[in-house]
Design a protein around this motif. Structure first.
Motif, short mmCIF file in Angstrom:
data_model
loop_
_atom_site.label_atom_id
_atom_site.label_comp_id
_atom_site.label_asym_id
_atom_site.label_seq_id
_atom_site.Cartn_x
_atom_site.Cartn_y
_atom_site.Cartn_z
N GLU A 49 -1.48 -49.37 -28.79
CA GLU A 49 -0.64 -50.38 -28.15
C GLU A 49 -1.18 -50.85 -26.80
N PHE A 50 -1.68 -49.92 -25.99
CA PHE A 50 -2.04 -50.26 -24.61
C PHE A 50 -3.53 -50.36 -24.35
N GLY A 51 -4.37 -49.91 -25.30
CA GLY A 51 -5.80 -49.93 -25.06
C GLY A 51 -6.24 -48.71 -24.26
N PRO A 52 -7.46 -48.71 -23.76
CA PRO A 52 -7.99 -47.56 -23.02
C PRO A 52 -7.12 -47.22 -21.81
N LEU A 53 -6.89 -45.92 -21.62
CA LEU A 53 -6.04 -45.45 -20.52
C LEU A 53 -6.67 -44.23 -19.86
N ASP A 54 -6.36 -44.05 -18.59
CA ASP A 54 -6.76 -42.81 -17.94
C ASP A 54 -5.85 -41.69 -18.44
N SER A 55 -6.28 -40.46 -18.29
CA SER A 55 -5.57 -39.31 -18.84
C SER A 55 -4.14 -39.20 -18.33
N LEU A 65 2.70 -33.15 -21.56
CA LEU A 65 2.26 -32.51 -20.33
C LEU A 65 0.75 -32.63 -20.24
N PHE A 66 0.24 -32.80 -19.04
CA PHE A 66 -1.19 -33.02 -18.85
C PHE A 66 -2.05 -31.92 -19.48
#
Length: 145
Positions: A49-55, A65-66
């Motif tokens: 949906e959003f494309g590439p993302l940071d972690s 959770l990270f």
């Protein structure tokens, strides 16, 4: 005066757990054919949906959770469902993107996932469905001002 607990049939936490199980059962059935966990499916859905993302952003949008995301991303990268690259300006930052195999899974199961969502919408009716989503968003800590 002693505060009395509500009946478990009218307890919000218990009602949410029961509702979650009712919603997730058909999704789990669908996912059993994909070899994906619920969490992995959410990661793919968010990236599609959003494309590439940071972690950090991915963890937030996928409701993970990270530390869990780190483990999930590692397993998904080994299956070539996603790619991980270092940000060119901040080498500490990792960018995660859906890979072709991950997008193929989303594409293959999009109709079935939409049918599952449609069945809940049909059961509740359009207005109740939208109202339920709005009410649940009010309980989301990320939505608070």
């Amino acid at each position: 005066m002693k505060n009395e607990l509500p009946s478990t049939s009218r307890s919000l936490p218990i009602a949410l757990i029961r509702a979650r199980e009712g919603v997730m059962a058909p999704i789990r059935d669908m996912l059993s054919a994909t070899g994906l966990t619920e969490q992995q499916w959410r990661v793919l859905r968010v990236l599609a949906e959003f494309g590439p993302l940071d972690s950090s952003t991915l963890a937030d949008r996928a409701s993970l959770l990270f530390p869990s995301l780190t483990r999930i991303v590692s397993a998904m990268a080994k299956r070539n469902l996603i790619t991980q690259t270092r940000d060119s300006t901040d080498r500490r930052r990792q960018i995660i993107e859906i890979a072709e195999a991950g997008q193929t899974l989303i594409d293959e199961y999009a109709d079935e996932a939409a049918q599952i969502a449609g069945s809940f919408r049909a059961r509740l009716g359009d207005e109740n469905y939208e109202q339920l989503l709005d009410l649940l968003a009010m309980l989301d800590p990320a939505q608070r001002d």
